[in-house]
Scaffold this active site. Structure first.
Site, PDB file in Angstrom:
ATOM      1  N   LYS A  94       3.309 -15.407   2.007  1.00 38.57           N
ATOM      2  CA  LYS A  94       3.163 -16.296   0.778  1.00 38.57           C
ATOM      3  C   LYS A  94       4.530 -16.448   0.372  1.00 38.57           C
ATOM      4  CE  LYS A  94       0.680 -17.788  -2.618  1.00 38.57           C
ATOM      5  NZ  LYS A  94      -0.150 -18.886  -2.353  1.00 38.57           N
TER       6      LYS A  94
ATOM      7  N   ASP B 269      -3.275 -17.973   1.650  1.00 36.96           N
ATOM      8  CA  ASP B 269      -4.390 -18.763   1.285  1.00 36.96           C
ATOM      9  C   ASP B 269      -5.024 -19.900   2.050  1.00 36.96           C
ATOM     10  OD1 ASP B 269      -1.852 -19.994   0.674  1.00 36.96           O
ATOM     11  OD2 ASP B 269      -2.590 -20.531  -1.353  1.00 36.96           O
TER      12      ASP B 269
ATOM     13  N   ASP C 121      -5.275  -6.843   5.999  1.00 33.77           N
ATOM     14  CA  ASP C 121      -6.471  -5.780   5.638  1.00 33.77           C
ATOM     15  C   ASP C 121      -7.662  -6.932   5.117  1.00 33.77           C
ATOM     16  OD1 ASP C 121      -8.083  -4.003   4.785  1.00 33.77           O
ATOM     17  OD2 ASP C 121      -6.935  -3.423   3.122  1.00 33.77           O
TER      18      ASP C 121
ATOM     19  N   TYR D 116       0.908  -1.281   0.060  1.00 32.92           N
ATOM     20  CA  TYR D 116       0.154   0.100   0.124  1.00 32.92           C
ATOM     21  C   TYR D 116       0.905   1.130   0.074  1.00 32.92           C
ATOM     22  CZ  TYR D 116      -3.876  -2.932   1.201  1.00 32.92           C
ATOM     23  OH  TYR D 116      -4.829  -3.957   1.286  1.00 32.92           O
TER      24      TYR D 116
ATOM     25  N   ASP E   9     -10.658  -8.536   7.802  1.00 34.13           N
ATOM     26  CA  ASP E   9     -12.336  -8.507   7.627  1.00 34.13           C
ATOM     27  C   ASP E   9     -13.022  -9.834   7.402  1.00 34.13           C
ATOM     28  OD1 ASP E   9     -12.196  -5.645   7.700  1.00 34.13           O
ATOM     29  OD2 ASP E   9     -12.972  -5.366   5.699  1.00 34.13           O
TER      30      ASP E   9
END
Ligand code: NAD
Length: 357
Positions: free
Chosen positions: A189, A221, A245, A144, A249
């Site tokens: 990852k 994942d 992020d 980001y 959620d």
């Protein structure tokens, strides 16, 4: 304990003032019961600050927050300010506060109280006696904030983390694990990303400082699946800005009620920012029906992580659990099909938790 702790309080907009008032009741009770001394400074931010000063985060507000031991915030925003340009919108106050406080780690507990198991979309056997894990998300680095751009053929964003950025957020997570069940899972990852491989190396090194903590790794994942398949396996999950992020959620949905979820943003400065994850809920503002428990649980996090008052924090959490056990519910967490629930308003819920301490 008689050392005075300074708490900056930002009630904010919409339901913010109502829910913060309930957290204050509970903190007052903590003072009474445990002999703590808190000095509160109420400061404006968000829409109410725009109305009074024309900007979402006045300098005085930030200065008072930075010079406090902790900041307790309700929520900011509302339709009234929606047409303002980006820099002047109420939510800018949150970014300004996090930046001003040097907050690079976002902590979000994901808790399903067994009394609220029916609100979760997960099956009963998955929830068991309830679960409780903590997300620690890196907040100021990664993709980001990395280099981005376009060329004639496409666009790119860069995931970059320095060793220092990784170390400091890992330490927040390991320290938190020491106050919990002593398990850290680093989510990444690493089978694909070089930055993830660096996260693993750094985690291995940092873990040497914490011989009492069990360290594991999981691919992002797989973690997305495990959160719904077996959430009870987790204690503290530490991950990057983007993975955190998305996963936090997802995790907030498995708890079933937005009115129950607390959060903290902490970092290099001594001051942490504590707030519920929900917004200002303008649709129910001023109706005395908002659920104040997320804010009360945020205040418990404040006691734990910024004020070093573990016993008091645990007692506030226990008080919330006891009130739920007795069947008291705000509208959002009540089940209309059972007579066991007694629906109460925002203010009564604050009183019940304070009384049950
Ligand atoms: P919201 O979280 O305010 O509300 C979503 C839904 O959840 C609404 O139906 C609301 O009534 C309900 N809800 C939220 N908190 C509740 C509580 N404590 N008790 C009972 N029900 C509750 O999200 P939104 O409607 O998308 O946003 C409203 C405003 O809040 C917007 O201006 C948005 O920008 C702002 N916002 C602020 C923050 C923050 O201050 N951290 C976070 C998210 C959104």
């Amino acid at each position: 304990m008689d050392e005075k702790k300074k708490i900056a309080v930002i009630p904010g907009d919409g339901i913010g003032p109502d829910i913060v008032a309930q957290a204050k009741k509970v903190l007052d009770k903590v003072c009474e019961k445990f002999g703590a001394v808190f000095e509160y400074k109420y400061v404006p931010a968000g829409g109410s600050a725009i109305d009074r000063y024309g900007i979402p985060l006045p300098e005085d507000t930030l200065e008072i927050c930075v010079n406090s031991d902790a900041v307790l915030l309700g929520a900011v925003g509302g339709e009234k300010w929606d047409s303002l340009p980006g820099d002047l919108r109420p939510e800018r106050a949150l970014l300004g506060l996090r930046k001003g406080l040097g907050a690079y780690a976002n902590l979000r507990p994901v808790t399903v109280f067994k009394q609220l198991a029916e609100a979760s979309p997960l099956k009963k056997e998955v929830i068991g006696d309830g679960f409780d894990f903590l997300f620690v998300r890196e907040l100021t680095g990664g993709i980001y904030f990395g280099k981005r751009g376009r060329d004639a053929q496409g666009a790119y964003d860069t995931e970059y983390y320095s060793v220092e950025e990784i170390e400091r957020v890992l330490r927040v997570g390991f320290n938190a694990a020491q106050k919990r069940s002593r398990k850290v899972c680093v989510v990444d990852k690493a089978n694909v990303l070089e930055s993830s491989r660096l996260w693993r190396e750094v985690a291995k090194n940092v873990s040497k400082e914490y011989p009492d903590i069990e360290l594991s790794y999981m691919y992002v994942d797989n973690c997305a699946m495990q959160i719904v398949k077996n959430p009870r396996q987790f204690d503290v999950i530490i991950t990057t800005n983007m993975f955190g992020d998305i996963l936090s959620d997802e995790a907030s949905m498995v708890s079933g009620s937005i009115g129950m979820l607390a959060s903290a943003s902490i970092g290099s400065g001594k001051t942490g920012l504590y707030e519920p994850i929900h917004g200002s809920a303008p649709d129910i503002a001023g109706k005395n029906i908002a659920n104040p428990l997320a804010t009360i649980l945020s205040a418990a996090m404040m006691l734990r992580y910024s004020l070093n008052m573990e016993k008091e924090a645990a007692n506030v959490e226990l008080a919330v659990s006891k009130v739920l056990e007795s069947g008291y519910r705000t509208l959002d967490i009540s089940d209309k099909n059972t007579e066991k629930h007694k629906i109460i308003g925002t203010s009564d819920m604050g009183d019940m938790v304070a009384d049950s301490l």
